[in-house]
Design an enzyme around this catalytic site. Structure first.
Site, mmCIF file in Angstrom:
data_model
loop_
_atom_site.group_PDB
_atom_site.id
_atom_site.type_symbol
_atom_site.label_atom_id
_atom_site.label_comp_id
_atom_site.label_asym_id
_atom_site.label_seq_id
_atom_site.Cartn_x
_atom_site.Cartn_y
_atom_site.Cartn_z
ATOM 1 N N GLU A 34 35.807 36.893 41.007
ATOM 2 C CA GLU A 34 36.595 37.572 39.969
ATOM 3 C C GLU A 34 37.472 36.573 39.230
ATOM 4 O O GLU A 34 38.119 35.723 39.856
ATOM 5 C CB GLU A 34 37.447 38.652 40.633
ATOM 6 C CG GLU A 34 37.526 39.928 39.864
ATOM 7 C CD GLU A 34 36.179 40.636 39.748
ATOM 8 O OE1 GLU A 34 35.520 40.466 38.689
ATOM 9 O OE2 GLU A 34 35.792 41.336 40.686
ATOM 10 N N HIS A 35 37.492 36.705 37.925
ATOM 11 C CA HIS A 35 38.245 35.803 37.035
ATOM 12 C C HIS A 35 37.769 34.357 37.175
ATOM 13 O O HIS A 35 38.536 33.418 36.982
ATOM 14 C CB HIS A 35 39.759 35.928 37.281
ATOM 15 C CG HIS A 35 40.299 37.256 36.814
ATOM 16 N ND1 HIS A 35 40.629 37.496 35.508
ATOM 17 C CD2 HIS A 35 40.522 38.413 37.484
ATOM 18 C CE1 HIS A 35 41.048 38.765 35.384
ATOM 19 N NE2 HIS A 35 40.980 39.337 36.572
ATOM 20 N N GLY A 122 37.090 52.654 30.825
ATOM 21 C CA GLY A 122 38.290 51.956 31.299
ATOM 22 C C GLY A 122 38.392 51.888 32.810
ATOM 23 O O GLY A 122 39.482 51.768 33.367
ATOM 24 N N ASP A 178 30.183 40.487 32.311
ATOM 25 C CA ASP A 178 29.863 41.906 32.125
ATOM 26 C C ASP A 178 28.652 42.092 31.209
ATOM 27 O O ASP A 178 27.749 42.874 31.499
ATOM 28 C CB ASP A 178 31.057 42.654 31.520
ATOM 29 C CG ASP A 178 32.300 42.506 32.370
ATOM 30 O OD1 ASP A 178 32.184 42.007 33.500
ATOM 31 O OD2 ASP A 178 33.387 42.885 31.887
HETATM 32 C C1 GLA Z 1 36.526 41.543 32.908
HETATM 33 C C2 GLA Z 1 35.900 40.557 31.940
HETATM 34 C C3 GLA Z 1 34.955 39.604 32.673
HETATM 35 C C4 GLA Z 1 35.618 38.984 33.889
HETATM 36 C C5 GLA Z 1 36.318 40.040 34.742
HETATM 37 C C6 GLA Z 1 37.138 39.434 35.853
HETATM 38 O O1 GLA Z 1 35.572 42.406 33.433
HETATM 39 O O2 GLA Z 1 35.198 41.213 30.918
HETATM 40 O O3 GLA Z 1 34.493 38.623 31.786
HETATM 41 O O4 GLA Z 1 36.505 37.977 33.511
HETATM 42 O O5 GLA Z 1 37.172 40.858 33.969
HETATM 43 O O6 GLA Z 1 36.314 38.777 36.759
#
Ligand code: GLA
Length: 394
Positions: A34-35, A122, A178
């Protein structure tokens, strides 16, 4: 099922059903990583079976009309003046994608589009990527037929273009995860993606005796909220401070755990040091998690999920009381190997690895405890990995 959609399409747009084509693209759940995507790192998402369906019919003018099954207001725009439409409350994802496709050289045609969105909005399950990729594949397929272009649609290119639309239309400097997962997902597979060069490997999502359960805080996460972009710029600052030691590093991904342990003092600001620590360790966790899944070591996979959540809570600081409550309660249930937030954070969903015979108990216990602490209900979904963006031949 599609018959109903077609009838409803014709009530909005009239005319004949001839020429109506159907496209779909899913939301995603990220298992770990994540991130890390905008830091050039590793992610491990799977596309969901919850998706956006688009019915699309070409027109002989440059008009692009949008409606959704749950909205009454139609958006009418023109393909030659898309810049005007950045501030729509609904429709800007679609028109942003149309604009970026044209800027990238795709030849589109006017069309009527009807959306049916089944990814909770969301929720951190990428409802926006589902809409973007469904739109992109529909517009390109229609445009190609209209202009007599024959080719296989390059789905990775569409993912990159959808990401641009999100940057330029929505103002969220998101990574590629995503859109990539929504475009490229495969049934029963998770995608091990290297976000630096977009090389990927499909890994069978086989978890014998276990299920992935998603729990929704039902707190809407607005990605537009400053926090996401703020984290991204904190990572850039962290990299900047390490650059004199690693002049060739173009992303935080290029900093290993050992590098970080040796040079962390170079990052003067404690908050930024924490952000960098999360990214560096999270990348390592993804690699280990993929190995663990391949070798059927589900306990290890679960431990890595837990460590990921704890790091997002303590170092990256993107969880919040709702997500933390869900995770805390999940971990109390026997047969739960791991539980973590998924997506950007700040509300949205968690994903937990739950023993099959404990799923019902999990939903009851976590649901009850969550309501008691937070004061409203969570929702639960049992996940399966589905296919990415595509046309449905009906
Ligand atoms: C959102 C963003 C992704 C990614 C995630 C965190 O979903 O769209 O690109 O950065 O947050 O992992």
């Amino acid at each position: 099922m599609y018959q109903e959609f077609i009838e409803s399409f014709l009530t909005y747009f009239e005319g004949q059903s001839d020429g109506i084509r159907i496209f779909k693209s899913p939301g995603r759940v990220n298992l770990i990583g994540e991130h890390t995507d905008y830091n050039g790192g590793f992610v491990f998402p799977a596309a969901l079976t919850m998706d956006t369906t688009v019915l699309a019919r070409p027109r002989n003018d440059r008009q692009i009309n949008l409606i959704a099954t749950d909205l009454k207001q139609m958006v009418r725009a023109n393909l030659d003046e898309l810049d005007k439409w950045k501030h729509l409350r609904w429709g800007n994802y679609q028109l942003g994608v149309a604009d970026e496709l044209q800027k990238a050289g795709y030849k589109l045609c006017g069309c009527d589009l009807m959306y049916d969105d089944k990814v909770p909005l969301g929720s951190g399950l990428s409802s926006s990527a589902a809409i973007e990729i469904a739109t992109a594949v529909a517009l390109v397929a229609l445009g190609d037929s209209y202009h007599g272009i024959k080719r296989e649609i390059d789905m990775v290119d569409l993912a990159k273009i959808a990401q641009k639309a999100e940057h330029n239309y929505i103002g969220v400097k998101c990574g590629i995860m995503d859109q990539f997962a929504s475009a490229m997902g495969k049934k029963n597979m998770a995608i091990f993606l290297d976000c630096r060069d977009l090389t990927w490997e499909m890994v069978p999502l086989v978890m014998k005796g276990y299920k992935l359960v998603i729990a929704n805080t039902n707190i809407k996460r607005s990605l537009g909220s400053e926090k996401y972009n703020e984290r991204r710029s904190e990572c850039e600052k962290g990299l900047e401070q390490l650059r004199h030691i690693f002049p060739d590093a173009s992303y935080l991904r290029d900093i290993s755990v050992d590098d970080f342990l040796t040079y962390q003092e170079e990052i003067s600001d404690e908050t930024i040091r924490k952000r960098v620590a999360h990214v560096v360790y999270e990348n390592e966790r993804v690699i280990k998690a993929v190995e663990a899944l391949k070798k059927d070591r589900l306990e290890e996979f679960g431990e890595l999920m837990n460590a990921s959540h704890d790091s997002l809570r303590d170092l990256y600081e993107v969880t919040g009381v709702e997500l933390d409550t869900l995770v805390e309660q999940a971990r109390k249930v026997e047969g739960v190997l791991g539980s973590r937030m998924t997506g950007a954070g700040f509300g949205g969903c968690t994903v937990s690895l739950v023993r099959e015979d404990k799923v019902q108990e999990f939903i009851e216990r976590v649901g009850k405890a969550y309501n008691k602490v937070i004061g409203h209900d969570a929702s639960f979904y049992i996940t399966e990995a589905g296919d990415g963006g595509r046309e449905i031949i009906y």
